[in-house]
Design a protein around this motif. Structure first.
Motif, PDB file in Angstrom:
ATOM      1  N   GLU A   6       0.809  -1.217   0.000  1.00 42.28           N
ATOM      2  CA  GLU A   6       0.000   0.000   0.000  1.00 42.28           C
ATOM      3  C   GLU A   6       0.846   1.274   0.000  1.00 42.28           C
ATOM      4  O   GLU A   6       0.405   2.300  -0.502  1.00 42.28           O
ATOM      5  CB  GLU A   6      -0.965   0.004   1.183  1.00 42.28           C
ATOM      6  CG  GLU A   6      -0.301  -0.137   2.537  1.00 42.28           C
ATOM      7  CD  GLU A   6      -1.306  -0.323   3.651  1.00 42.28           C
ATOM      8  OE1 GLU A   6      -1.196   0.423   4.643  1.00 42.28           O
ATOM      9  OE2 GLU A   6      -2.170  -1.181   3.519  1.00 42.28           O
ATOM     10  N   ASP A   7       2.074   1.205   0.510  1.00 39.92           N
ATOM     11  CA  ASP A   7       2.918   2.403   0.528  1.00 39.92           C
ATOM     12  C   ASP A   7       4.141   2.278  -0.378  1.00 39.92           C
ATOM     13  O   ASP A   7       4.987   3.163  -0.393  1.00 39.92           O
ATOM     14  CB  ASP A   7       3.370   2.696   1.962  1.00 39.92           C
ATOM     15  CG  ASP A   7       4.162   1.555   2.574  1.00 39.92           C
ATOM     16  OD1 ASP A   7       3.975   0.415   2.113  1.00 39.92           O
ATOM     17  OD2 ASP A   7       4.959   1.804   3.490  1.00 39.92           O
ATOM     18  N   VAL A   8       4.239   1.191  -1.145  1.00 44.01           N
ATOM     19  CA  VAL A   8       5.394   0.970  -2.021  1.00 44.01           C
ATOM     20  C   VAL A   8       4.911   0.708  -3.444  1.00 44.01           C
ATOM     21  O   VAL A   8       4.089  -0.170  -3.685  1.00 44.01           O
ATOM     22  CB  VAL A   8       6.232  -0.239  -1.547  1.00 44.01           C
ATOM     23  CG1 VAL A   8       7.427  -0.444  -2.456  1.00 44.01           C
ATOM     24  CG2 VAL A   8       6.686  -0.059  -0.115  1.00 44.01           C
ATOM     25  N   ARG A  47      14.473   5.251  -7.174  1.00 48.12           N
ATOM     26  CA  ARG A  47      14.157   6.493  -6.459  1.00 48.12           C
ATOM     27  C   ARG A  47      12.935   6.342  -5.564  1.00 48.12           C
ATOM     28  O   ARG A  47      12.674   7.197  -4.725  1.00 48.12           O
ATOM     29  CB  ARG A  47      13.915   7.614  -7.470  1.00 48.12           C
ATOM     30  CG  ARG A  47      15.158   7.965  -8.234  1.00 48.12           C
ATOM     31  CD  ARG A  47      14.908   9.095  -9.172  1.00 48.12           C
ATOM     32  NE  ARG A  47      16.138   9.442  -9.865  1.00 48.12           N
ATOM     33  CZ  ARG A  47      16.299  10.536 -10.555  1.00 48.12           C
ATOM     34  NH1 ARG A  47      15.306  11.381 -10.656  1.00 48.12           N
ATOM     35  NH2 ARG A  47      17.433  10.776 -11.146  1.00 48.12           N
ATOM     36  N   ARG A  48      12.174   5.280  -5.760  1.00 50.87           N
ATOM     37  CA  ARG A  48      10.939   5.110  -4.999  1.00 50.87           C
ATOM     38  C   ARG A  48      11.151   4.391  -3.669  1.00 50.87           C
ATOM     39  O   ARG A  48      10.321   4.480  -2.782  1.00 50.87           O
ATOM     40  CB  ARG A  48       9.920   4.319  -5.822  1.00 50.87           C
ATOM     41  CG  ARG A  48       9.474   5.004  -7.091  1.00 50.87           C
ATOM     42  CD  ARG A  48       8.788   6.307  -6.810  1.00 50.87           C
ATOM     43  NE  ARG A  48       7.546   6.119  -6.092  1.00 50.87           N
ATOM     44  CZ  ARG A  48       6.382   6.571  -6.462  1.00 50.87           C
ATOM     45  NH1 ARG A  48       6.280   7.273  -7.560  1.00 50.87           N
ATOM     46  NH2 ARG A  48       5.317   6.349  -5.749  1.00 50.87           N
ATOM     47  N   LEU A  49      12.261   3.670  -3.541  1.00 50.34           N
ATOM     48  CA  LEU A  49      12.520   2.930  -2.309  1.00 50.34           C
ATOM     49  C   LEU A  49      13.386   3.758  -1.368  1.00 50.34           C
ATOM     50  O   LEU A  49      14.329   4.425  -1.802  1.00 50.34           O
ATOM     51  CB  LEU A  49      13.229   1.606  -2.619  1.00 50.34           C
ATOM     52  CG  LEU A  49      12.468   0.607  -3.481  1.00 50.34           C
ATOM     53  CD1 LEU A  49      13.345  -0.575  -3.823  1.00 50.34           C
ATOM     54  CD2 LEU A  49      11.213   0.141  -2.776  1.00 50.34           C
ATOM     55  N   THR A  50      13.092   3.683  -0.072  1.00 46.76           N
ATOM     56  CA  THR A  50      13.907   4.380   0.920  1.00 46.76           C
ATOM     57  C   THR A  50      15.190   3.583   1.164  1.00 46.76           C
ATOM     58  O   THR A  50      15.297   2.412   0.763  1.00 46.76           O
ATOM     59  CB  THR A  50      13.137   4.516   2.250  1.00 46.76           C
ATOM     60  OG1 THR A  50      12.919   3.210   2.789  1.00 46.76           O
ATOM     61  CG2 THR A  50      11.818   5.242   2.060  1.00 46.76           C
ATOM     62  N   ALA A  93       6.713  -8.527  -7.973  1.00 50.89           N
ATOM     63  CA  ALA A  93       5.896  -7.816  -6.982  1.00 50.89           C
ATOM     64  C   ALA A  93       5.716  -8.671  -5.729  1.00 50.89           C
ATOM     65  O   ALA A  93       5.837  -8.164  -4.599  1.00 50.89           O
ATOM     66  CB  ALA A  93       4.540  -7.451  -7.586  1.00 50.89           C
ATOM     67  N   ASP A  94       5.439  -9.964  -5.905  1.00 46.43           N
ATOM     68  CA  ASP A  94       5.266 -10.860  -4.756  1.00 46.43           C
ATOM     69  C   ASP A  94       6.556 -10.977  -3.954  1.00 46.43           C
ATOM     70  O   ASP A  94       6.539 -10.983  -2.717  1.00 46.43           O
ATOM     71  CB  ASP A  94       4.820 -12.251  -5.217  1.00 46.43           C
ATOM     72  CG  ASP A  94       3.410 -12.268  -5.777  1.00 46.43           C
ATOM     73  OD1 ASP A  94       2.691 -11.269  -5.578  1.00 46.43           O
ATOM     74  OD2 ASP A  94       3.041 -13.263  -6.419  1.00 46.43           O
ATOM     75  N   LEU A 100       9.609  -7.094   2.026  1.00 44.31           N
ATOM     76  CA  LEU A 100       9.378  -5.843   2.753  1.00 44.31           C
ATOM     77  C   LEU A 100       8.364  -5.981   3.879  1.00 44.31           C
ATOM     78  O   LEU A 100       8.185  -5.049   4.665  1.00 44.31           O
ATOM     79  CB  LEU A 100       8.920  -4.748   1.783  1.00 44.31           C
ATOM     80  CG  LEU A 100       9.971  -4.263   0.795  1.00 44.31           C
ATOM     81  CD1 LEU A 100       9.354  -3.301  -0.205  1.00 44.31           C
ATOM     82  CD2 LEU A 100      11.146  -3.616   1.507  1.00 44.31           C
ATOM     83  N   ALA A 101       7.696  -7.122   3.969  1.00 46.25           N
ATOM     84  CA  ALA A 101       6.706  -7.327   5.025  1.00 46.25           C
ATOM     85  C   ALA A 101       7.412  -7.377   6.379  1.00 46.25           C
ATOM     86  O   ALA A 101       8.480  -7.978   6.512  1.00 46.25           O
ATOM     87  CB  ALA A 101       5.938  -8.627   4.790  1.00 46.25           C
TER      88      ALA A 101
END
Length: 141
Positions: A6-8, A47-50, A93-94, A100-101
């Motif tokens: 939801e946030d990535v 650029r989207r990942l912290t 994606a999975d 990241l969970a």
């Protein structure tokens, strides 16, 4: 845009997918068509990942990431490149969502009552067997 959680989300322009010749059976078609989909994703340039997310991914997916910092996935299960492309994107994606969970810490619980009861019954049975043997005499040796 590829939504991981939801946030990535990752823009498709950061993901490189190319067609490669697939191995395995397929008749005359296998030697002429490039149906295998190979996905490459450069973690360092995203650029989207912290930084924390990148560090988590490097740790959990270290076997899938090359020395150059690129995550590589391949799919050749289907006979068409389009279906393999969809499949490799879904797997990607999975894989990221799972990595990241957050890890849930185990909450210690006590010994279940049934387990305690079975242990005590077993000890009582063993004590009863030993008690019924009677005294040991020297001449029995």
């Amino acid at each position: 845009m590829l939504y991981i959680a939801e946030d990535v989300s990752i823009p498709l322009k950061e993901i490189r997918i190319r067609a490669v010749r697939s191995s395995g059976p397929g008749g005359q078609h296998v030697n002429t068509a490039s149906t295998k989909a190979v996905l490459r994703f450069n973690l360092g340039r995203s650029r989207r990942l912290t930084q924390l997310q990148k560090m988590l991914l490097r740790g959990k997916l270290r076997r899938r990431i090359g020395k150059d910092g690129v995550l590589t996935l391949a799919c050749q299960t289907h006979r068409s490149f389009e279906r393999n492309r969809e499949e490799v994107l879904r797997r990607f994606a999975d894989l990221l969502a799972e990595a990241l969970a957050p890890v849930m810490e185990r909450v210690r619980s006590g010994v279940p009552a049934g387990e305690r009861r079975r242990r005590l019954e077993s000890k009582k049975r063993r004590a009863s067997v030993k008690r019924c043997r009677g005294p040991v005499r020297r001449e029995d040796w």
